[in-house]
Design a protein around this motif. Structure first.
Motif, short mmCIF file in Angstrom:
data_model
loop_
_atom_site.label_atom_id
_atom_site.label_comp_id
_atom_site.label_asym_id
_atom_site.label_seq_id
_atom_site.Cartn_x
_atom_site.Cartn_y
_atom_site.Cartn_z
N TRP A 120 1.01 -1.23 0.02
CA TRP A 120 0.01 -0.01 0.00
C TRP A 120 0.70 1.20 -0.09
O TRP A 120 0.45 2.30 -0.48
N ASP A 121 2.26 1.02 0.48
CA ASP A 121 2.99 2.28 0.46
C ASP A 121 4.20 2.21 -0.58
O ASP A 121 5.01 3.12 -0.56
N ASN A 122 3.71 1.61 -1.84
CA ASN A 122 4.65 1.37 -2.84
C ASN A 122 5.93 0.86 -2.60
O ASN A 122 6.89 0.58 -3.22
N GLU A 123 5.97 -0.11 -1.42
CA GLU A 123 7.17 -0.98 -1.39
C GLU A 123 7.09 -2.06 -2.04
O GLU A 123 5.85 -2.65 -2.03
N LYS A 124 8.24 -2.37 -2.80
CA LYS A 124 8.32 -3.40 -3.80
C LYS A 124 8.62 -4.86 -2.74
O LYS A 124 9.58 -4.71 -2.03
N VAL A 125 7.88 -6.10 -3.25
CA VAL A 125 8.09 -7.06 -2.51
C VAL A 125 8.30 -8.04 -3.64
O VAL A 125 7.54 -8.34 -4.62
N TYR A 126 9.40 -8.98 -3.59
CA TYR A 126 9.86 -10.06 -4.64
C TYR A 126 9.51 -11.34 -3.94
O TYR A 126 10.03 -11.73 -3.03
N PHE A 127 8.52 -11.88 -4.72
CA PHE A 127 8.24 -13.42 -4.32
C PHE A 127 8.55 -14.48 -5.46
O PHE A 127 8.39 -14.17 -6.60
N PRO A 128 9.44 -15.24 -5.10
CA PRO A 128 9.54 -16.42 -5.99
C PRO A 128 8.49 -17.24 -6.60
O PRO A 128 7.56 -17.68 -5.69
N ASN A 129 8.14 -17.50 -7.82
CA ASN A 129 7.07 -18.06 -8.31
C ASN A 129 6.86 -19.51 -7.66
O ASN A 129 5.83 -19.98 -7.42
N SER A 130 7.87 -20.20 -7.44
CA SER A 130 7.86 -21.70 -7.00
C SER A 130 7.29 -21.54 -5.56
O SER A 130 6.62 -22.46 -5.20
N THR A 131 7.47 -20.55 -4.89
CA THR A 131 6.84 -20.16 -3.40
C THR A 131 5.51 -19.94 -3.47
O THR A 131 4.78 -20.33 -2.77
N LEU A 132 5.11 -18.95 -4.63
CA LEU A 132 3.81 -18.70 -4.73
C LEU A 132 2.99 -19.86 -5.11
O LEU A 132 1.68 -19.84 -4.82
N SER A 133 3.48 -20.72 -5.86
CA SER A 133 2.85 -21.96 -6.24
C SER A 133 2.27 -22.98 -5.25
O SER A 133 1.27 -23.62 -5.18
N THR A 134 2.68 -22.64 -3.69
CA THR A 134 2.42 -23.55 -2.68
C THR A 134 1.44 -22.64 -1.85
O THR A 134 1.23 -23.16 -0.79
#
Length: 312
Positions: A164-178
């Motif tokens: 919400w405060d425009n902070e960028k967050v990087y998520f690995p797609n392999s982690t998101l799939s679980t």
């Protein structure tokens, strides 16, 4: 200017039916104002629809761009793999590759698979998540592990989100799939709710009037809410002195635009507070617990003797 009649500030259903069939005109009216029963469109509603359409097209363009980039990277990986296979086949056809050479190549492949096995598995899972599961697009508001995030960029291995405060967050797609992912943009029109407490001594007839006035107010905002999907019920007795009430109703939007959701909910809360004050109803919109952790030191006075010796 081209659809409405001269001097009219609204576009009516009959105006649209001069250009469209009746079913198409009804669908157009529903898109512009959100309620097929309201057979007129003002300038503000038309402007809002155009802005929303622009945002959707912009998000779609960003999604296609990121998907194209991901496909190009995947295409390069496949080209490298196919090139290696073609070289091996050519060596076999030309009788250049001997059994010892093939044994050496296979042993190297086993070593590479042992070293990069987890990496290859991660890439495969990311590709399945990105192109097969595909739970979101660029611009979608998602909720992951209880945190609301907006999709900023999609890559082969990672997805970039914005808080919400425009902070960028990087998520690995392999982690998101679980993980479980809630997509507000793809959700249908959403329900909302408010819990509040009133004093137990409030007369029942006043409680009935309060309920009816809240329902009537929400029904009057038929551009924002579904008039037939409103419920106000008492849930339980709270702290012996208060009754807990629960009200829920259905918006004519999902919660992709969270700011609009809060504005509409705030209008309902303001009206509820006004109703409570008009009927002199003691209320709380949420429970407040006060815990005292550190007691202040006792206050001593020089005018009072502090010890038995002083009294003697």
């Amino acid at each position: 200017m081209n659809v409405a009649k001269a001097g009219s500030k609204f576009i009516y259903l009959n105006d649209l039916m001069r250009f469209l069939r009746e079913d198409q005109a009804l669908k157009t009216m529903a898109l512009l104002v959100g309620t097929p029963g309201d057979e007129k469109v003002n300038k503000a509603a038309l402007k809002t629809w155009v802005v929303n359409a622009f945002r959707e097209r912009k998000a779609l363009a960003l999604t296609l761009n990121d998907t194209k980039t991901a496909v190009n990277k995947l295409h390069q990986m496949v080209n490298v793999l196919v090139g290696i296979i073609i070289v091996v086949i050519c060596l076999l056809v030309l009788n250049i590759a001997t059994s010892k050479f093939l044994l050496f190549i296979s042993s190297q492949i086993v070593v590479v698979a042992f070293i990069f096995g987890n990496t290859c598995k991660t890439i495969f899972e990311a590709i399945i998540f990105l192109f097969v599961m595909h739970p979101f697009d660029v611009g979608d508001r998602c909720e992951i592990v209880g945190v609301q995030l907006i999709v900023e960029e999609m890559n082969i291995l990672t997805t970039v989100f914005l808080k919400w405060d425009n902070e960028k967050v990087y998520f690995p797609n392999s982690t998101l799939s679980t993980r479980a992912i809630s997509n507000h943009y793809r959700s249908p029109d959403r329900w909302d709710s408010i819990d509040f407490f009133i004093h137990i001594t409030t007369p029942p007839d006043m409680v009935a009037v309060m309920k009816q006035r809240i329902i009537n107010f929400i029904e009057s905002k038929k551009d924002y809410y579904y008039p037939n999907d409103i419920t106000v019920v008492s849930l339980k007795l709270e702290d012996i002195s208060s009754i807990k009430f629960h009200i829920w109703w259905r918006h004519k939007i999902n919660f992709q635009d969270m700011g609009e959701r809060f504005i509409r909910k705030g209008v309902v809360i303001d009206e509820m507070v006004r109703i409570f004050k008009e009927h002199d109803i003691e209320y709380r919109l949420y429970p407040v617990d006060v815990n005292i952790r550190n007691m202040p030191p006792p206050v001593t006075s020089s005018r009072v003797p502090q010890t038995w010796e002083a009294l003697r």
